[in-house]
Scaffold this active site. Structure first.
Site, PDB file in Angstrom:
ATOM      1  N   LYS A 167      14.512 -37.595 -10.666  1.00  0.00           N
ATOM      2  CA  LYS A 167      13.469 -36.701 -11.189  1.00  0.00           C
ATOM      3  C   LYS A 167      13.750 -36.445 -12.663  1.00  0.00           C
ATOM      4  CE  LYS A 167      13.044 -32.624 -12.105  1.00  0.00           C
ATOM      5  NZ  LYS A 167      12.326 -32.932 -13.355  1.00  0.00           N
TER       6      LYS A 167
ATOM      7  N   GLU B 238      26.538 -30.350 -14.599  1.00  0.00           N
ATOM      8  CA  GLU B 238      27.007 -30.246 -15.986  1.00  0.00           C
ATOM      9  C   GLU B 238      26.010 -29.401 -16.748  1.00  0.00           C
ATOM     10  OE1 GLU B 238      30.004 -30.935 -16.948  1.00  0.00           O
ATOM     11  OE2 GLU B 238      30.254 -31.469 -14.845  1.00  0.00           O
TER      12      GLU B 238
HETATM   13  P1  NAD Z   1      16.909 -27.672 -17.909  1.00  0.00           P
HETATM   14  O1  NAD Z   1      17.947 -26.983 -17.098  1.00  0.00           O
HETATM   15  O2  NAD Z   1      15.716 -26.909 -18.303  1.00  0.00           O
HETATM   16  O3  NAD Z   1      16.365 -28.945 -17.100  1.00  0.00           O
HETATM   17  C1  NAD Z   1      17.234 -29.971 -16.649  1.00  0.00           C
HETATM   18  C2  NAD Z   1      16.563 -30.714 -15.502  1.00  0.00           C
HETATM   19  O4  NAD Z   1      16.433 -29.829 -14.390  1.00  0.00           O
HETATM   20  C3  NAD Z   1      15.142 -31.189 -15.828  1.00  0.00           C
HETATM   21  O5  NAD Z   1      14.935 -32.442 -15.215  1.00  0.00           O
HETATM   22  C4  NAD Z   1      14.296 -30.134 -15.168  1.00  0.00           C
HETATM   23  O6  NAD Z   1      12.987 -30.579 -14.839  1.00  0.00           O
HETATM   24  C5  NAD Z   1      15.096 -29.846 -13.925  1.00  0.00           C
HETATM   25  N1  NAD Z   1      14.827 -28.551 -13.270  1.00  0.00           N
HETATM   26  C6  NAD Z   1      14.380 -27.418 -13.842  1.00  0.00           C
HETATM   27  N2  NAD Z   1      14.319 -26.446 -12.899  1.00  0.00           N
HETATM   28  C7  NAD Z   1      14.742 -26.991 -11.724  1.00  0.00           C
HETATM   29  C8  NAD Z   1      14.933 -26.490 -10.414  1.00  0.00           C
HETATM   30  N3  NAD Z   1      14.660 -25.213 -10.103  1.00  0.00           N
HETATM   31  N4  NAD Z   1      15.404 -27.328  -9.462  1.00  0.00           N
HETATM   32  C9  NAD Z   1      15.699 -28.612  -9.761  1.00  0.00           C
HETATM   33  N5  NAD Z   1      15.540 -29.142 -10.995  1.00  0.00           N
HETATM   34  C10 NAD Z   1      15.078 -28.337 -11.968  1.00  0.00           C
HETATM   35  O7  NAD Z   1      17.658 -28.293 -19.182  1.00  0.00           O
HETATM   36  P2  NAD Z   1      17.044 -29.123 -20.388  1.00  0.00           P
HETATM   37  O8  NAD Z   1      16.272 -28.211 -21.277  1.00  0.00           O
HETATM   38  O9  NAD Z   1      16.393 -30.352 -19.893  1.00  0.00           O
HETATM   39  O10 NAD Z   1      18.381 -29.590 -21.141  1.00  0.00           O
HETATM   40  C11 NAD Z   1      19.085 -28.764 -22.006  1.00  0.00           C
HETATM   41  C12 NAD Z   1      20.259 -28.125 -21.309  1.00  0.00           C
HETATM   42  O11 NAD Z   1      21.101 -29.141 -20.768  1.00  0.00           O
HETATM   43  C13 NAD Z   1      21.154 -27.341 -22.262  1.00  0.00           C
HETATM   44  O12 NAD Z   1      21.561 -26.168 -21.625  1.00  0.00           O
HETATM   45  C14 NAD Z   1      22.334 -28.277 -22.491  1.00  0.00           C
HETATM   46  O13 NAD Z   1      23.517 -27.626 -22.861  1.00  0.00           O
HETATM   47  C15 NAD Z   1      22.447 -28.921 -21.156  1.00  0.00           C
HETATM   48  N6  NAD Z   1      23.163 -30.198 -21.234  1.00  0.00           N
HETATM   49  C16 NAD Z   1      24.411 -30.248 -20.719  1.00  0.00           C
HETATM   50  C17 NAD Z   1      25.147 -31.419 -20.815  1.00  0.00           C
HETATM   51  C18 NAD Z   1      26.542 -31.508 -20.262  1.00  0.00           C
HETATM   52  O14 NAD Z   1      27.042 -32.615 -20.110  1.00  0.00           O
HETATM   53  N7  NAD Z   1      27.188 -30.404 -19.963  1.00  0.00           N
HETATM   54  C19 NAD Z   1      24.582 -32.537 -21.417  1.00  0.00           C
HETATM   55  C20 NAD Z   1      23.282 -32.456 -21.913  1.00  0.00           C
HETATM   56  C21 NAD Z   1      22.573 -31.263 -21.810  1.00  0.00           C
END
Ligand code: NAD
Length: 545
Positions: free
Chosen positions: A218, A299
């Site tokens: 997804k 992560e």
């Molecule tokens: P996000 O948490 O908004 O979304 C991540 C994914 O989760 C997307 O595919 C989104 O559609 C999905 N999602 C959202 N709500 C969900 C739910 N309730 N159930 C299942 N899936 C759901 O994050 P983002 O804006 O896409 O990315 C930025 C974030 O990711 C920042 O916090 C960044 O620090 C983090 N990040 C962490 C790492 C790491 O390795 N630690 C790497 C890259 C990004």
């Protein structure tokens, strides 16, 4: 359905030691020209419609996801289907059917698929860079780093899968033949973020399938076109139907339902803390009919700090902080969002940092300007709110405002607030934009205390010439990825296994030797020698027969 056997094995490729994919040099006219051609070619394909693909079946939905270029939001990059609750069961069934064969396929066949994918990603490198530029606003070098990391993950996990396949128990018990077999878990959900929409998405997917699992992928609604391009290459590489099922959809409905499904055995997620915690909780709740404990690989975010000590090389520290804070506009989990600077050099450091930051050109990533847009209107609004908070909590040194362009891109000037207090919101909350807080420290003890004083623990760096202080950082700076006298972004597969402590996640160490274990369950087999199986010569010697 394509058969794996129709392709030549690639053992030779994995017998060579792993090497990181070299970065493209865009000072080279030939590379510049290829990138420009790729951007033109991609421009001619903007706005196309992409399918949902479940078990190889192409599906269109009434409701669509429209992906736009953050540098010019009126430009549609791709039109995608929106998977919803009615697709959950179909996707699980397709993954389950595919698992019956894929889970039994030899490790070498699965590795061969990844290696063929490496060839295809390399072949389409400039094109993929161009999609990254138009869909998420990466400048050329950032886009190339994303594609390079993708190739690295594929190559690295291919080798790791073969290593796991050859695993044995540390000890052979007398009279027995002991084996340790790493089996796949089953069906998993792969839920990537938008900010490394190729590398992280491909890395989690590749780790899952090379170990024999099948996946419901997804992608983020902010980067579905890149996922669709990757999926097309997976199919071209010969992936059997249903091994990966491409389901762009909303996290809170489709994502939740897949996480909660009683047949989903694992969830590989990278994203924000808030969503990671929700997944953690939902996956922990046992559903009727569920016969196993779900595994979550989570992560999450960061509030990463660079400590600049009194004896640091100031030029190097300024460059390191600028690159870490403003590379891809601070939209990296590893981005430096706090510079913790010793009081004795604080003023001069702030002056130099502000000067250097004010000179960063802002503009269209397709023209390769260093500071591009943030990803979306939502993100733009969120960062603007933090600029307001920053003006109340600190002293604005540079930036602090949106940058308007005729195309209406989501640009925000690289921003620095100084004199920020450790407990303030600006120093505690992940902003995920081009905003840096500078904090004053009173000696190295104080710097470490401030650095460790958030709920996160992802990356961190220290600039110091003191071996004693660097040694203290090795043990006392509580982060998953620590860098000494270098920037805190740019982890390389193999050299810097990646994953954070505390609320930054489960410390999965992507791109490291332990990562694939998370996608497997180990089965220990003890076979009494001499009943059915005869002892080999070596076993006879060992047992003194
Ligand atoms: P996000 O948490 O908004 O979304 C991540 C994914 O989760 C997307 O595919 C989104 O559609 C999905 N999602 C959202 N709500 C969900 C739910 N309730 N159930 C299942 N899936 C759901 O994050 P983002 O804006 O896409 O990315 C930025 C974030 O990711 C920042 O916090 C960044 O620090 C983090 N990040 C962490 C790492 C790491 O390795 N630690 C790497 C890259 C990004």
């Amino acid at each position: 359905m394509p058969t794996l056997q129709s392709h030549a094995p690639a053992q030779a490729a994995t017998s060579e030691p792993f090497q990181n994919e070299p970065f493209l040099d865009f000072a080279d006219a030939a590379n510049r020209s290829e990138m420009e051609t790729a951007l033109q070619e991609v421009a001619s394909r903007l706005g196309q419609e992409y399918d949902l693909v479940i078990g190889g079946r192409r599906i269109r939905t009434e409701d669509k996801i429209i992906s736009v270029n953050p540098a010019r939001p009126s430009q549609v990059v791709g039109v995608h289907q929106r998977a919803n609750l009615e697709h959950v069961e179909t996707a699980i069934q397709a993954a389950e059917t595919a698992f019956q064969r894929w889970g039994q396929t030899s490790a070498q066949s699965r590795v061969d698929l990844l290696l063929r994918l490496v060839d295809l990603v390399r072949k389409h490198k400039f094109e993929l860079c161009a999609w990254l530029t138009v869909e998420v606003g990466k400048n050329w070098a950032e886009a190339d780093a994303d594609v390079g990391e993708t190739i690295d993950f594929l190559n690295f996990y291919a080798r790791e899968a073969l290593r796991l396949d050859r695993a044995t128990t540390p000890i052979q018990f007398p009279g027995e033949r002991n084996q340790l077999r790493y089996l796949p878990l089953g069906i998993g959900a792969v839920i990537p973020p938008w900010n490394f929409p190729l590398a992280i998405m491909a890395g989690m997917t590749a780790a899952a399938i090379v170990t024999g699992n099948t996946v419901i992928l997804k992608p983020s609604i902010d980067a579905p076109t890149i996922a669709a391009r990757f999926f097309a290459l997976l199919e071209e590489a010969g992936m059997p139907d249903g091994v990966v099922n491409l389901c762009p959809g909303e996290g809170p409905d489709f994502g939740n339902a897949v996480v909660e499904h009683p047949k989903t055995r694992f969830v590989a997620f990278t994203g924000s803390k808030a969503v990671g915690l929700q997944i953690h909780e939902r996956a922990a709740r046992t559903q009727p009919g569920q016969i196993f404990l779900k595994r979550t690989i989570l992560e999450m975010g960061g509030k990463d700090a660079i400590v600049v000590d009194s004896d640091a090389d100031l030029d190097a520290a300024v460059e390191g902080v600028v690159a870490s804070a403003f590379g891809f506009n601070g939209q990296k989990c590893s981005a430096c969002s706090r510079a913790i600077v010793d009081a004795s050099i604080y003023d001069i450091f702030c002056d130099r940092l502000a000067q250097r930051t004010a000179a960063i050109p802002v503009g269209d990533p397709a023209k390769n300007l260093p500071a591009g847009p943030v990803i979306s209107q939502r993100s733009f609004d969120k960062v603007l709110d933090y600029l307001q908070i920053g003006k109340e909590e600190g002293k604005l040194l540079v930036g602090g405002k949106a940058v308007e362009t005729p195309e209406g891109g989501y640009y925000i000037a690289p921003t620095i607030f100084a004199d920020v207090l450790p407990e303030s919101r600006l120093a505690q909350e992940e902003i995920f934009g081009p905003v840096l807080a500078v904090l004053r420290s009173d000696g190295f003890d104080d710097a470490l205390r401030i650095a460790n004083g958030t709920e996160y623990g992802l990356t961190g760096a220290v600039y110091s010439r003191s071996p004693e202080k660097l040694e203290r950082a090795r043990t006392e700076f509580h982060v998953g990825n620590l860098y000494l006298n270098r920037k805190c972004t740019g982890a390389m597969v193999g050299a810097h296994p990646f994953g954070g402590f505390n609320m930054s996640g489960t410390d999965s160490k992507a791109g490291g030797p332990d990562y694939l274990l998370l996608f497997t369950q180990a089965k220990s087999i003890a076979d009494k020698v001499g009943v059915v199986s005869r002892a080999t010569e070596e076993e006879e010697q060992r047992m003194g027969l």
